[in-house]
Design an enzyme around this catalytic site. Sequence first.
Site: not given
Ligand SMILES: Cc1cc2nc3c(=O)[nH]c(=O)nc-3n(C[C@H](O)[C@H](O)[C@H](O)COP(=O)(O)OP(=O)(O)OC[C@H]3O[C@@H](n4cnc5c(N)ncnc54)[C@H](O)[C@@H]3O)c2cc1C
Length: 392
Positions: A35-36, A106, A209, A287
């Site tokens: 994790e960065q 979160r 909410y 994502d």
């Molecule tokens: C306004 C808003 C409201 C939302 N509400 C909801 C909701 O109610 N319900 C829901 O299901 N989703 C919601 N989402 C979407 C949700 O937040 C994301 O889709 C979800 O967090 C994706 O998870 P992830 O683990 O793929 O990515 P992320 O949560 O983005 O995690 C990626 C991780 O990788 C790390 N990282 C990035 N690049 C590097 C690198 N080069 N080297 C090492 N580490 C790195 C980051 O620091 C981070 O910790 C919302 C989003 C937004 C913008």
Amino acid sequence: MGLDGREIIVAGGGIGGLAAALALRQRGAEVRVLEQAGAITEVGAGIQVSPNGLRVIEALGLGEALRARACRGRAVRLRDYRDGAEVTRLDLDRLPASQGYYFVHRADLIALLADAAREAGVTIRLLQKVAGVRPGPKPELSLANGDTVSADLVIGADGLHSVIRGALNGAAAPFFTRQVAWRTVIPNLTGHPPEAQVHMGPGQHLVSYPLRDGLSVNIVAAQEREAWAEEGWDHEDAPANLRAAFAGFGGDVPVMLNAVERVGLWGLFRHPVARHWYGDGLALLGDAAHPTLPFMAQGANMALEDAWCLASLLDTEPDTGTALSRYQERRRPRCERIVAAANGNAWKYHLRNPLIRSAAHLGLGLAGRLAPDRLIHQFDWIYGHDVTAATG
Ligand SMILES: Cc1cc2nc3c(=O)[nH]c(=O)nc-3n(C[C@H](O)[C@H](O)[C@H](O)COP(=O)(O)OP(=O)(O)OC[C@H]3O[C@@H](n4cnc5c(N)ncnc54)[C@H](O)[C@@H]3O)c2cc1C
């Protein structure tokens, strides 16, 4: 256990990465999360965990712990922006009894996953920014600090700016969706009931909410906007800007917005859903594979589903290449459909023409009264999906 001794690196310790790390570790893999950030923490904001995501949390053994930290949502209530008058109400209790819909902070969800992963034996290494990747039977990651690490498999759970996605799909700049969103958490001053409320206005809407035993309220306020200078998650903004942007909103909105002390502003950017979700020794999830607008509240739920599906297929398919191609086959069409639905929802909430808006609201109100089951069951394809059953 099927993955005994397999070395897997998960790039990114967000919701998707931590869930994948835990699911893989539970199947015997040796897992490292890189994790960065300097700490596994999260911005102060809420997240909606719908039944499809909850099934993964439960299968990971964390259902009870999540329920202890979360608020159970009873309904989604749509309101008109002018005076907060109810347009319609979707009764979440009409979902089949085994399904729950939860609002959680979160930070609480991240802490739950990280603690469980560590306890199960996952190594979480902080301040490890992945800078590059070399695919292969033993894929290699180069880190920003100059180190190189390798494993049998690298999972890119590194979010919107994924380095792993770039290696698999080529470089592509995310595009601005002409939407911005403010996110904040305030004290519950309005006796906010355990439901998600959506105040819908022309070109903008506000979702609220409750969180943490109903003591706080999460707010996401979205607005269409022509341009955005920079991409990012956490630009702090002045609360006065949020209040000014929603000055035309009535009902409980002014009281809620007056309570805002700190607020973040997000430009909402997207890539199209990735074409290639895997390559030689590499896989994508969350994502990194399918960033979405937040208007179906499914980004984190899809990431949880991906994590379970990937771990399960790697466990049960003897050949890694076959497991990865089946993973993409199962996940991509579903995620594409959800992302498209989220795009469509922004348009529905933001109707500008007053005549069209009134007609749409009237139709929704009637549907809520005459066919409440139909209204909620239109989402069965999202909430009814059980990834834990589908992949064994
Ligand atoms: C306004 C808003 C409201 C939302 N509400 C909801 C909701 O109610 N319900 C829901 O299901 N989703 C919601 N989402 C979407 C949700 O937040 C994301 O889709 C979800 O967090 C994706 O998870 P992830 O683990 O793929 O990515 P992320 O949560 O983005 O995690 C990626 C991780 O990788 C790390 N990282 C990035 N690049 C590097 C690198 N080069 N080297 C090492 N580490 C790195 C980051 O620091 C981070 O910790 C919302 C989003 C937004 C913008």
